[in-house]
Every structure is written in C-alpha cells, then in structure tokens.
Scaffold this motif. Structure first.
Motif, PDB file in Angstrom:
ATOM      1  N   VAL A   1       7.894   3.032  -9.179  1.00 21.93           N
ATOM      2  CA  VAL A   1       6.685   3.450  -8.458  1.00 21.93           C
ATOM      3  C   VAL A   1       6.964   3.373  -6.962  1.00 21.93           C
ATOM      4  N   ASN A   2       6.442   4.337  -6.189  1.00 19.58           N
ATOM      5  CA  ASN A   2       6.395   4.171  -4.738  1.00 19.58           C
ATOM      6  C   ASN A   2       4.983   4.438  -4.241  1.00 19.58           C
ATOM      7  N   ALA A   3       4.734   4.082  -3.001  1.00 23.45           N
ATOM      8  CA  ALA A   3       3.391   4.186  -2.417  1.00 23.45           C
ATOM      9  C   ALA A   3       3.433   5.119  -1.213  1.00 23.45           C
TER      10      ALA A   3
ATOM     11  N   ALA B   1      -1.478   1.267   1.149  1.00 27.07           N
ATOM     12  CA  ALA B   1      -1.215   2.421   0.290  1.00 27.07           C
ATOM     13  C   ALA B   1      -2.486   3.226   0.068  1.00 27.07           C
TER      14      ALA B   1
ATOM     15  N   TYR C   1      -0.139   6.451  -5.139  1.00 29.93           N
ATOM     16  CA  TYR C   1       1.146   6.066  -5.698  1.00 29.93           C
ATOM     17  C   TYR C   1       1.769   7.240  -6.455  1.00 29.93           C
TER      18      TYR C   1
ATOM     19  N   SER D   1      -3.631   1.007  -8.872  1.00 30.23           N
ATOM     20  CA  SER D   1      -2.285   0.527  -9.199  1.00 30.23           C
ATOM     21  C   SER D   1      -2.084   0.406 -10.699  1.00 30.23           C
TER      22      SER D   1
ATOM     23  N   PRO E   1       6.122  -1.214  -4.301  1.00 30.52           N
ATOM     24  CA  PRO E   1       5.268  -1.946  -5.242  1.00 30.52           C
ATOM     25  C   PRO E   1       6.077  -2.936  -6.084  1.00 30.52           C
TER      26      PRO E   1
END
Length: 888
Positions: free
Chosen positions: A673-675, A628, A631, A654, A602
């Motif tokens: 943040v990761n997805a 995605a 998250y 998001s 992201p």
C-alpha cells in the motif's frame, strides 16, 4: 518608447475570469496565489468592447472586464512578457514585445508569435491601417511592414537616417515614426521616408498621438504639436514642466500627457494650456501609458494601473491582479511576512491575503534582492547598499558606513553578527548594521551571491564557486572539489549537510565542504535560484518550478500543482503552516506545507505476513497515515509485482476488501500500500504475503418444486455440502447460497481438499437431495452440476418431473428426511400464518390452502442417500383424513 492607446470594438469572450478573488482557499492541495503584491510596470493599453487590455514589463498581458477594478492574466502562448505596444487590425490584436510580435485572433484567448522576416525582435511600437501593419523596432532594426496579418514582415527603412524607433502613428495616408533622431514621415507605406522634424525641440521622440487634424509628439524634454501633417512642429509650454514625456493619450475631448517624474498633465484646448492632475498619484510614479474606456481614463505607471472616473481630478490605484514584480526575497518578522522586489518592500499581516508597500526612505533604485532580521530590526539589501527599519517598514534608513553604494545580493545572521554579500565583497557588522567591515581575504572573486552558516562555519556562494571561513570571514578558503558548476546562487544547511544550488543544478556536501556530490535525480530544471529547509525536507526554487526532497537529495519530487503557467521561483519562505514562493512576475504564492510533504509508508496489519487459509475476498487493513488523502493497494502473484492481479487507487479509509474473482484458492499473494496527498505519492509499504484458503468452485442449478412455476423460481437460500465419496460419506465442507430466479448459483468450498465428493443440497422444506455420483473437485477448476436436466442427476432418481425439467420434492418442513405426519402436524400449527415459514411450500410467505396439494402429493416420500434406497410409504388414506381436517 511608444506608449500608445488603441480602441477596438471586438468582443472578448467570457472565457476570462470576471473577478479575481482575494480570499485564499486553503483546503485545496495546490499552490494558490496570494493577494499580490499587485504591482507592475504598465506600458500600453487597448480596449476591446467591454474589455480593457494592459501590456506590462515582465508580467505579460492582463485584461479587465470591470473598468480596471480587477485584472486577469491573458498570456496563453505569449512566450515573451515584456509588452511595449498594441495595435488592432480587424479581428486581430497585435502585441509588440522585446521578443517580437504576437498575434491573437480570438480576442486574447491565445497568442502566437508572428516574426517571420523581422531581423530585430525588440518591438517598441505598432500601428495599423486596415490590413497594413507597421512594427517599429529598436537597436537599429527600423520599421517593418506586414500586409498579411503578420505572416511575414519586410523592412521598410529607405530614407530613415535613424532606425531606433520609439513610436509610430498614422494620419490619413501618412505614417510617422518617432526615433532617436527625430520624426520621419512616409506617404507610400514606408517605401520611402523623409524627415519631418522641422521645429522639433528635441530629436529624441518618445511618443506620437493623432488628435483630430493635429499630431502631438512627446520628446525629451517637452511636447510638440503639428497642425500641417508634420511639415512643421511647435513647442507647447503653457503649464507644462521641462520633463521627458513618454505618453500622450486621449479621453473624450481632453489630452493627457505623462511624464517621467512629474505625473500627468491635462489639456482641454488641443494643447494650448496644460494643468497638473496628480491627486492620488505619486509624482515619481513614472507615467508610461495613458488609455481610456468609457468615462474612465487610465494611467500606466511603474507601479501599476491608476484610474480616474472624473477626468483626472482624482486617481485611484486599481491594480488588483496585475503582477509584474521580481519577488527576490521573503522573510518573517513580528507576525508579518515581507517580500523584497524590484519595486520595493511589501508587507502582509494576514498570511498573504493582501500586501502593502512599505518603502518610505528606501532609495529610487528599489531592487530589494535580500532581506534579513535581527531582533526587531529588518534589513534590506538594495542596489545602493543596506537599509534598516525598526517599524515594520514604516520608515527606512540607510546604514552603509563602510560599504560602497553597490548592489547587495545576500545576507545572513549568526547571533549578533550580520554578513552581507555584494557585487564587490563580503562585509560584517557586529553593531546592528551601524558600520561594516570588509571581509574578503582569500576570496579570488568579489561577486558574492549567497551566504549561509553551518555551526560556526560560514560559506559564501560566488560566481567562482564556494568559499568557506572558520573565523567569521576573516579568511576564506575555496572549497569547490566536486562542483561542476561554480555559479552558486543559493546555499542551505540541513543538520550537518550543506546544499548548494547553482546554475548547473544541486550539490551536497556531508563533510563541511571538503567534497560536493551532484544531487539532481528528479530535477528537470537545473538552474537553482533559492533553497529553504523544513526539518528533513528541502525545497528548491528553480527557473522552472519547485522541487522537494525528503532524503538528502537522493530524489527530488516536483511540487508545482496549481501553478499555471509554471513560474520562475526566486524566493521561498516557511511561515507557520505555509510555504510561500516569490515568483518572477507572477506574484507571491502559498501552499500548506503539509500538502507539500509526501505521506509516509503505511504499516500493514492484516492479513498478517505469511498467514494462510485467508479468504479470497479478505479485507486488507493497514494503519492510518498522517496527511494521507487516499491510498493505493496492489496485490500480486509475485513479490516483484510483475503479475499484479488487483490494483486499486483512491481508497479513502485504511481498509479495503478484495472483490470476488480476483484471487485463486490455495495461492500465495503479495500485497503493498502507498498513500497520496496534495504533495504527491509516498513510497510503498513493505511487502507482505498471505496464502488463500482452498477454492473448490461449483456452478449449481436446482429447481425447487414448490417454488418453480415453470418459468421462474422464487429465490431462496439453500445449504450445499460436500460428502466424502467413501462410506459413511462424512461431510467435508458446506456453504450457504441463494438460488437465483433461474435456479442457478455460483459457490465455492474453502475447507475441503481437492478430491471427489457427493453434492448434497438442503432446503428448508424440500427433501435433501444428493448428486447421482461423486464429482471430482480440483482447486480453482469450476464444477458445473445441473440437477434439472434428468432424474438421473439425483441419487436414487429422487426428483419429480414438471414439464421438461426435474425438481426437488417439497414437503419435508422439519428436515428429518421424511414427509410424514410430523410435517402435517407442524403444517396445521402454521396454517393461516404469513411469514418466512418452513410450511410455506410455494414460497409466497403464506401458509394456506395453496400449500396443501404439495403435502398431499408428496406425503410418505423420503430422501434417498447412498446405502439407503428409501421407498415411498403407502399411507395415502391417512393423508386424506388429515387433509379433510385441514379444510374443515
């Protein structure tokens, strides 16, 4: 090999799925089985109540609860899936495999190996009598006996002059063994065997079947019958053909005999006369087993299950759910997907919804190890050369001019050229396969496993490493530098990179094969069968599942969600939005390719990197990431995230808000943040940081006179200020808070710096009240202040006592600091109204007579602040006159 049929009466619990759904749910982010191809060599049957079991060659055990219309795998614990025989002893089911004997005591839910004492694990036959179990093994192992439900086995071969056992049968107290050297009988549980072959027309005995007082033996060729417990055998011939008979079964009062080439024969008079019953069967199916359930009779063939509900008059292919094929190759042509298997070629025109065999013209040896397309032509590499079709498989023709009839392992196409790799050489055709020319100069091995073009360079993976040709195979040079395993099963090209899958893992060359580097980080299964490329993504099919890399093999991610058990992957194909995988004996599966690919990192948007004065409960915001599903957000007190203060997953949109109590004031925090989607979790975003605003916490307790009933307080809003210690006591910060029914409220100030401040509380109709003294505030350190314990808690002691507690004084509805005639006038105007009004002195949302006593009692009182010690006014007579007017 014995192909026996056993009936048992135990009930299989409803854990087994009753129906196999052919529709494919594309919404789930995991691998899903397509509609086949449903095909498998069925070698034995058993019945348990309403459940029918089928043992297959390579696919394990399948069960049907609806007379064979649908089948479900029942292989939990079955480590060897080449199943040759069943027998049942009480509540126990035994399965004989090429890896020993397996036992299920829960009607097929789970299986456990029971091989203690077996010196030969290739079990071709099983038979039971009460608690006594016999196992017939091959390769000289002979017969084994267990009297303790398979816990241990003992060889019982005394008198057996041939220990290659195909079949076992029990009649009364006699046990019969069919071998490569005739029939043997034991009357003492195998302690001694004697020959019982008198009259047999062949010493090679494939199967035995007891029918009443008679015993039938399928031999090579023919069928023999004994009416005297095996003392003598008589050949049966009326209506039979001279073939090998691999199975004899019983359904009702009829005998059914299956041959290796001419289908099925039936006898209704104990074998005296026979007739063919092949309507619906191909006579070259190869009949391995005969079974029955109710009014149905079942034929186990080399292509699957056929059933008949009319005593063999008509057979129907009822194999849905049985998967026993090696799915060697996948390709796409004219809107169709083709899979090459060890049972021929199958076509699907609906993205795997169902598969249809298209084998007309293909040889008997239908091991289709590779497929390739050129224009509208489809080519198949078989065990006896190359075949081609221009009709989507409706008919095939051999195209082997220049090729010996040998195994073809691989194909590749470049322009109008077709290359094949065989067990003896590489060959080139420049005329659509009409003729082939050998291309092996420079090859030090002729066993070609894989081929791939990179630009104009041709690479060949062999059993002796990798070779390269820059002139269409006219000459080859070995390019093995860096390879630690030379058995190169598969090759793939991604841009200028070449990837080789070997028996010892994956290797990458970025310099046209001059040097190879191992790229196995993340892969646990090191034997690689197949590779395919989609853009920047490379997929590897291994002996233990599927892996994917998005960074040239720097790391591989496992992509096995949905598989159970984890299969050996033999082929991969990307077609449209799907990736297809051909497995060893578990059919063809598919998955949306978007679900295979990790979502990207992201891009963070708020709070901006390096920002200050950010609320401790700020909203964190980032861009929407394509593909995605959710998250994960982390906030840490350090940039290495070793002091994570908040970590939340499953965030759908998001944006997310940090909950209260997680962050301190005037502190710098780091966030990322990761997805995640069905393919897995992507990499973290870049790390940003922000500094929170000041946080001066205060735990406040206040009672409001009009709202306090001695036990509880009507909850209402107050505004709390911090006033500077030094005159003129300028206001440094403020906040609004709702007092609870117990008079308490936690609050904080974000603008004032640490220091000493008066606490000032204002309510809509109570006198403004200050703390007795300034209070020392420090960032993140709570101040507890309770006005209710003593009048001395208020500046100028400006509170009233009610019972044992102290309360703020009510009546200043216009908040001018004085309860006076102006307040009375406003009260008169609002009198009789119901709403959230300033003259509602008791908080019941009504201005009425119940509020008058507060006005009377407090008239003339004023707020008291530092430097202004106000005194009550002596105007009681005036307020009495006003009150009389109100009541009038």
């Amino acid at each position: 090999m014995e192909k026996c049929f056993i009936k048992i009466s135990a009930f299989l619990p409803l854990f087994i799925i009753l129906n196999l759904t052919l529709s494919i749910n594309t919404s789930q982010a995991q691998w899903e089985m397509t509609g086949g191809p449903y095909y498998g060599r069925v070698y034995c049957y058993a019945v348990s109540g309403s459940n029918l079991f089928a043992g297959t060659f390579g696919g394990g055990i399948f069960v049907s609860t609806n007379y064979g219309q649908n089948w479900t795998a029942a292989n939990n614990g079955l480590s060897n899936k080449f199943v040759n025989a069943f027998t049942v002893s009480g509540a126990n089911i035994f399965a004989g495999t090429t890896g020993g004997v397996f036992l299920s005591s829960d009607n097929g839910i789970t299986w456990n190996a029971v091989n203690n004492g077996l010196t030969s694990n290739v079990v071709y036959a099983l038979a039971s009598s009460g608690s006594t179990i016999f196992a017939g093994t091959y390769y000289g192992g002979g017969v084994f006996l267990s009297t303790n439900s398979g816990t241990s086995w003992t060889a019982v071969n005394n008198g057996l002059s041939n220990t290659y056992i195909h079949a076992l049968a029990i009649q009364g107290s006699s046990v019969f063994a069919g071998t490569n050297g005739g029939i043997f009988m034991s009357t003492n549980n195998g302690a001694n065997w004697v020959s019982s072959s008198s009259g047999l027309t062949s010493s090679l005995v494939y199967c035995l079947q007891v029918f009443g007082s008679n015993i039938f033996a399928g031999v090579s060729p023919g069928i023999c019958k004994s009416t005297n417990n095996g003392a003598n055998w008589t050949a049966l011939g009326n209506g039979l053909v001279t073939r090998d008979y691999h199975t004899i079964g019983i359904s009702g009062g009829s005998l059914f005999a299956g041959t290796s080439w001419d289908g099925i024969f039936i006898s209704s008079d104990s074998g005296a006369n026979w007739s063919t019953v092949n309507n619906g069967l191909s006579t070259d199916q190869g009949i391995n087993a005969i079974g029955s359930q109710g009014s149905y009779v079942f034929a186990g063939t080399n292509s699957g299950v056929f059933s008949s509900s009319n005593n063999g008059t008509l057979w129907n292919f009822t194999n849905t759910g049985i998967t026993g094929l090696y799915n060697f190759a996948l390709t796409y042509l004219n809107g169709n997907i083709f899979v090459g298997t060890n049972g021929g070629v199958f076509i699907s025109s609906n993205q795997g919804g169902n598969w249809t065999p298209v084998n007309s013209g293909l040889p008997g040896n239908m091991n289709i190890r590779c497929l390739a397309t050129l224009g509208n032509f489809l080519y198949a590499g078989t065990g006896t050369g190359v075949y081609v079709t221009a009709s989507n498989g409706a008919s095939w023709a051999a195209t082997n001019a220049g090729i010996s009839l040998e195994d073809v392992y691989c194909m590749t196409v470049s322009g109008t050229n077709i290359f094949i790799g065989t067990s003896s050489s590489a060959f080139l055709s420049t005329n659509n396969g009409a003729s082939w020319n050998r291309r092996d100069t420079g090859l030090t091995t002729n066993y070609i496993l894989s081929l791939a073009f990179s630009g104009t360079d041709l690479y060949a993976g062999t059993v002796n490493g990798i070779y390269k040709s820059t002139n269409n195979g006219s000459y080859w040079t070995q390019v093995n530098s860096g390879l630690t395993n030379l058995y190169a099963h598969t090759l793939a090209v991604q841009g200028s990179n070449i990837i080789a899958g070997t028996s010892g893992g994956l290797f990458l060359s970025t310099n046209n094969g001059a040097y190879w580097t191992p790229i196995n980080n993340g892969i646990s299964a090191q034997a690689i069968n197949t590779l395919t490329v989609s853009g920047t993504n490379v997929f590897a099919g291994t002996y233990n599942g599927i892996y994917m890399t998005t960074n040239n093999g720097a790391y591989w991610y496992e992509r096995d969600q949905g598989f159970n058990p984890l299969p050996e992957i033999q082929s991969l194909l990307i077609s449209g939005s799907y990736i297809f995988s051909g497995t060893n004996s578990l059919g063809v599966w598919r998955r949306n390719i978007d679900d295979m690919v990790n979502p990207s990192a992201p891009l963070l948007s708020y709070p901006a990197n390096g920002s200050t004065n950010i609320s401790r409960t700020t909203a964190l915001d980032w861009n929407d990431v394509e593909l995605a599903n959710s998250y994960r957000v982390q906030v840490s007190a350090d940039s290495l995230f070793s002091s994570t203060v908040w970590d939340t997953s499953g965030v759908i949109i998001s944006q997310t808000t940090i909950p209260p109590g997680k962050l301190l004031g005037l502190t710098r925090y780091y966030w990322r943040v990761n997805a995640t989607n069905g393919g897995g979790t992507g990499v973290w975003s870049v790390t940003w940081n922000f500094q929170t605003s000041q946080y001066l916490p205060l735990n406040l307790k206040v009672y409001l006179e009009g709202f306090w009933d001695g036990t509880n307080q009507v909850s209402d809003t107050v505004r709390v200020y911090l006033g500077n210690q030094a005159s003129p006591h300028a206001l440094a910060d403020s906040t609004i808070v709702v007092l609870s029914s117990s008079g308490t409220a936690p609050l904080s100030f974000s603008k004032a710096a640490s220091g000493s401040y008066y606490i000032i509380v204002k309510h809509r109709n109570h006198l403004e009240t200050w703390s007795k003294l300034p209070q020392a505030f420090s960032s993140n350190v709570p101040v507890n202040y309770d006005f209710t314990t003593s009048s001395a808690q208020a500046y100028g002691d400006n509170m009233k006592q009610i019972g044992s507690v102290w309360v703020f004084i009510v009546g200043d509805e216009n908040q001018d600091g004085s309860i006076d005639a102006v307040d009375v006038s406003d009260f008169i105007v609002q009198y009789g109204s119901t709403a959230y009004l300033n003259c509602d002195f008791n908080g019941d949302n009504s201005v009425d007579a119940a509020d008058v006593p507060y006005m009377i009692a407090n008239f003339g009182l004023t707020k008291i602040t530092p430097g202004l010690l106000n005194k009550p006014l002596n105007i009681r007579n005036d307020i009495k006159k006003i009150s009389r007017k109100i009541y009038e």
